[in-house]
Design an enzyme around this catalytic site. Structure first.
Site, mmCIF file in Angstrom:
data_model
loop_
_atom_site.group_PDB
_atom_site.id
_atom_site.type_symbol
_atom_site.label_atom_id
_atom_site.label_comp_id
_atom_site.label_asym_id
_atom_site.label_seq_id
_atom_site.Cartn_x
_atom_site.Cartn_y
_atom_site.Cartn_z
ATOM 1 N N PHE A 76 -2.338 -4.776 0.323
ATOM 2 C CA PHE A 76 -3.786 -4.573 0.358
ATOM 3 C C PHE A 76 -4.346 -5.281 1.576
ATOM 4 C CE2 PHE A 76 -7.961 -6.497 -0.646
ATOM 5 C CZ PHE A 76 -8.710 -5.330 -0.632
ATOM 6 N N SER A 77 -5.145 -4.583 2.377
ATOM 7 C CA SER A 77 -5.823 -5.137 3.540
ATOM 8 C C SER A 77 -4.797 -5.789 4.477
ATOM 9 C CB SER A 77 -6.909 -6.115 3.074
ATOM 10 O OG SER A 77 -7.708 -6.529 4.157
ATOM 11 N N TYR A 78 -4.949 -7.077 4.794
ATOM 12 C CA TYR A 78 -3.981 -7.781 5.636
ATOM 13 C C TYR A 78 -2.580 -7.744 5.015
ATOM 14 C CZ TYR A 78 -1.355 -11.858 7.245
ATOM 15 O OH TYR A 78 -0.352 -12.697 7.680
ATOM 16 N N GLY A 80 -1.006 -5.338 4.208
ATOM 17 C CA GLY A 80 -0.271 -4.256 4.863
ATOM 18 C C GLY A 80 0.575 -4.770 6.013
#
Length: 173
Positions: A76-78, A80
């Site tokens: 999720f978000s960072y 990734g």
């Protein structure tokens, strides 16, 4: 039963998955939400030396010490950035890779250098490319990076925004 490993972003912690974790567990799935050093519930461990490599180590160790395999790995978000970089170490343990509103870096990109084009909204699942177990491409692969065949990379963790858990923020380029 499926085993899920959910990786949080830079502005929260594993606690952000508490509702979805309970729902998945109620359906009989195993769910792991490792915490990343210096973020969220581990913000007391913040240090100048923490970078993407530290977070990849956090994730890889959680998966290896729990001896998890055939997992659905979500970033999720960072997160990734973290899951993409971790594939070089645990790719043979991953059956599906999911990006949830996440950064999907090109080879060599750091989090701040990722453009709006690398933020996939809201969900991206590795679809067109499913390598045989243990065959995720690495940096030394002859094949160039593609969005469905992530490569391993090491890039410093930094952010142009100020985290509520830091007294100062440094940027590296």
């Amino acid at each position: 039963m499926t085993t899920f490993v959910l990786t949080h972003g830079a502005w929260g912690g594993s606690y952000g998955f508490h509702k979805v974790r309970r729902l998945l567990q109620a359906e009989g799935h195993e769910v792991f939400t490792p915490s990343l050093t210096g973020i969220g519930e581990r913000s007391h461990l913040i240090a100048e030396t923490i970078d993407l490599t530290t977070h990849v180590t956090d994730l890889v160790n959680a998966i290896e010490y729990e001896d998890l395999s055939d997992i659905v790995l979500l970033g999720f978000s960072y997160g990734g950035m973290v899951v993409t970089s971790a594939l070089n170490h645990i790719g043979d343990r991953v059956s599906h890779l999911v990006y949830l509103d996440a950064l999907v870096p090109a080879d060599g990109q750091s989090a701040p250098s990722c453009s709006a084009k690398t933020l996939h909204h809201p969900i991206r699942v590795s679809g067109g490319y499913h390598p045989p177990r243990g065959q995720w491409p690495t940096r030394s692969s002859k094949r160039g990076p593609t969005r469905d065949a992530p490569t391993s990379r090491s890039a410093p963790f930094s952010s142009p925004r100020r985290s509520p858990h830091r007294s100062s923020t440094t940027r590296s380029r």
